[in-house]
Write a protein that holds these residues in place. Structure first.
Motif, PDB file in Angstrom:
ATOM      1  N   ALA A   1       0.845  -1.193   0.000  1.00  0.00           N
ATOM      2  CA  ALA A   1       0.000   0.000   0.000  1.00  0.00           C
ATOM      3  C   ALA A   1       0.877   1.238   0.000  1.00  0.00           C
ATOM      4  CB  ALA A   1      -0.917   0.006   1.219  1.00  0.00           C
ATOM      5  N   ALA A   2       0.672   2.110  -0.981  1.00  0.00           N
ATOM      6  CA  ALA A   2       1.438   3.346  -1.083  1.00  0.00           C
ATOM      7  C   ALA A   2       0.487   4.493  -1.398  1.00  0.00           C
ATOM      8  CB  ALA A   2       2.508   3.228  -2.161  1.00  0.00           C
TER       9      ALA A   2
ATOM     10  N   PHE B   1       4.544   2.964   2.377  1.00  0.00           N
ATOM     11  CA  PHE B   1       5.473   4.048   2.052  1.00  0.00           C
ATOM     12  C   PHE B   1       4.769   5.094   1.200  1.00  0.00           C
ATOM     13  CE2 PHE B   1       6.205   0.494  -0.895  1.00  0.00           C
ATOM     14  CZ  PHE B   1       5.947   1.084  -2.119  1.00  0.00           C
ATOM     15  N   LEU B   2       5.452   6.233   1.014  1.00  0.00           N
ATOM     16  CA  LEU B   2       4.960   7.310   0.162  1.00  0.00           C
ATOM     17  C   LEU B   2       5.660   7.230  -1.183  1.00  0.00           C
ATOM     18  CD1 LEU B   2       5.024  10.293   2.702  1.00  0.00           C
ATOM     19  CD2 LEU B   2       3.136   8.750   2.175  1.00  0.00           C
TER      20      LEU B   2
ATOM     21  N   GLN C   1      10.901   1.810  -4.881  1.00  0.00           N
ATOM     22  CA  GLN C   1      10.687   1.314  -3.519  1.00  0.00           C
ATOM     23  C   GLN C   1      10.132  -0.116  -3.502  1.00  0.00           C
ATOM     24  OE1 GLN C   1       9.255   4.385  -0.542  1.00  0.00           O
ATOM     25  NE2 GLN C   1       8.750   5.490  -2.442  1.00  0.00           N
ATOM     26  N   LEU C   2       9.501  -0.516  -4.595  1.00  0.00           N
ATOM     27  CA  LEU C   2       8.996  -1.888  -4.669  1.00  0.00           C
ATOM     28  C   LEU C   2      10.117  -2.901  -4.849  1.00  0.00           C
ATOM     29  CD1 LEU C   2       5.780  -1.743  -6.913  1.00  0.00           C
ATOM     30  CD2 LEU C   2       5.915  -2.436  -4.518  1.00  0.00           C
TER      31      LEU C   2
ATOM     32  N   ASP D   1      10.911  -7.512  -8.435  1.00  0.00           N
ATOM     33  CA  ASP D   1      12.158  -7.177  -9.123  1.00  0.00           C
ATOM     34  C   ASP D   1      11.840  -6.083 -10.141  1.00  0.00           C
ATOM     35  OD1 ASP D   1      14.627  -7.020 -10.271  1.00  0.00           O
ATOM     36  OD2 ASP D   1      14.534  -8.967 -11.286  1.00  0.00           O
ATOM     37  N   THR D   2      11.895  -4.848  -9.700  1.00  0.00           N
ATOM     38  CA  THR D   2      11.531  -3.718 -10.559  1.00  0.00           C
ATOM     39  C   THR D   2      12.735  -2.860 -10.918  1.00  0.00           C
ATOM     40  OG1 THR D   2      10.994  -2.412  -8.582  1.00  0.00           O
ATOM     41  CG2 THR D   2       9.188  -3.630  -9.617  1.00  0.00           C
ATOM     42  N   LYS D   3      13.914  -3.359 -10.658  1.00  0.00           N
ATOM     43  CA  LYS D   3      15.114  -2.589 -10.963  1.00  0.00           C
ATOM     44  C   LYS D   3      15.237  -2.401 -12.474  1.00  0.00           C
ATOM     45  CE  LYS D   3      20.070  -2.399  -9.935  1.00  0.00           C
ATOM     46  NZ  LYS D   3      21.210  -3.105  -9.283  1.00  0.00           N
TER      47      LYS D   3
END
Length: 332
Positions: A7-8, A81-82, A92-93, A109-111
């Motif tokens: 949740a962001a 997080f924001l 941040q994910l 894995d969002t790099k």
């Protein structure tokens, strides 16, 4: 949001104020209101605990309709997080782990991904249609119009066709939108209605109206055949559109061939010389008994009679006028 795996929130947004209300936005009062509120609060606490968030904050959102800014929600552990934007969210994910059923752990894995890499999944046509008709006001309007249309059709002695077909469509779609009828059941009923209308076209002179209604019913039935809320499967538009179009083309070609054959006076249509003097058997009569339909030479004709007739009577064809048999109870 409370039950989400991650949740962001972005700046300038808020979360909360989830006290249960009625379908029209009104308060749910009395014992029923207490039951609904307590049940929803318990569910919110359970989901918050499952996701590692503060259950008391989740309960306050329901019972007290409290609402929080992004910073307040983060402080009270209502979110993780924001994220000012998609790039920040993806960053941040990366590396975050979430737990799935059956002891499955998923690691994001969002790099290397950015906002331009995001694939947006829009609603399908079926979901858009269901979303549009899910409004209770639309449902009430559809059911009301459907009832009035059926009343008009019944009052006319089932001779108008258009109100009856329109009424059936409105009632089926209205009941589906209210979930009185499950979506897939509504789709199956629309399919059945389509085939019934095709069958009725054989016996009713509708000048193609029943065929058009049948094609529309088959198309809508295909859209609703699988409930999108319970399954990711659906009837592909790539199959449905050609299928319905193919049925329409076949029926159109058949109608064209029949009309052409009639205009040429083909073997399937009796000429004046063939039908005059033949015996006709009455199949249906109007109120006055002087007009109706009768079989002659294996074909169904409209007729005019010089004396009242009843169903099952036999009469003789005196002449053929404006594609209507002129009958007489006695041979002349």
């Amino acid at each position: 949001t409370i039950s989400a795996h991650v949740a962001a929130m972005s700046p300038g947004t808020n979360i909360g104020a989830a006290h249960p209300v009625g379908s029209g936005g009104e308060d749910v009062k009395g014992v029923m209101g207490e039951k609904v509120t307590n049940d929803t609060a318990a569910l919110a606490r359970a989901q918050a605990t499952l996701r590692g968030r503060d259950p008391q904050t989740a309960a306050l959102i329901v019972t007290k309709s409290e609402s929080f800014s992004p910073e307040e929600a983060l402080k009270k552990r209502a979110i993780d997080f924001l994220a000012p934007g998609l790039d920040s969210l993806l960053k941040q994910l990366d590396g975050r782990k979430v737990s799935l059923p059956n002891d499955v752990t998923l690691t994001f894995d969002t790099k290397g991904f950015d906002a331009d890499s995001v694939v947006r999944v829009d609603m399908s046509m079926k979901q858009k249609v269901l979303h549009m008709i899910a409004d209770p006001n639309i449902s009430a309007l559809l059911i009301t119009l459907g009832g009035l249309a059926l009343y008009a059709e019944i009052s006319s002695g089932f001779s108008l066709l258009v109100p009856g077909i329109f009424g059936l469509f409105c009632l089926l779609i209205g009941f589906v939108s209210l979930q009185t009828i499950p979506v897939n059941v509504g789709g199956a009923l629309l399919f059945a209605l389509g085939f019934a209308l095709l069958g009725a076209e054989i016996f009713v002179t509708s000048y193609g109206l029943l065929t058009l209604a049948a094609l529309a019913s088959l198309f809508l039935g295909g859209l609703f055949l699988v409930d999108p809320a319970s399954s990711d499967m659906r009837v592909s538009l790539g199959l449905l559109i050609p299928l319905v179009a193919g049925v329409g083309l076949c029926l159109g070609l058949l109608g064209f061939l029949i009309v052409r054959d009639r205009r040429r006076g083909g073997a399937g249509v009796s000429t004046s010389d063939q039908v005059v003097g033949a015996t006709a058997r009455v199949q249906s009569v109007d109120a006055d008994g002087l007009t109706g339909r009768a079989y002659a030479n294996g074909e169904l004709w409209f007729f005019d009679s010089d004396s009242p007739l009843q169903v099952g009577d036999e009469a003789y064809v005196r002449s053929l006028r404006n594609v209507r048999l002129q009958l007489s109870s006695r041979r002349t």
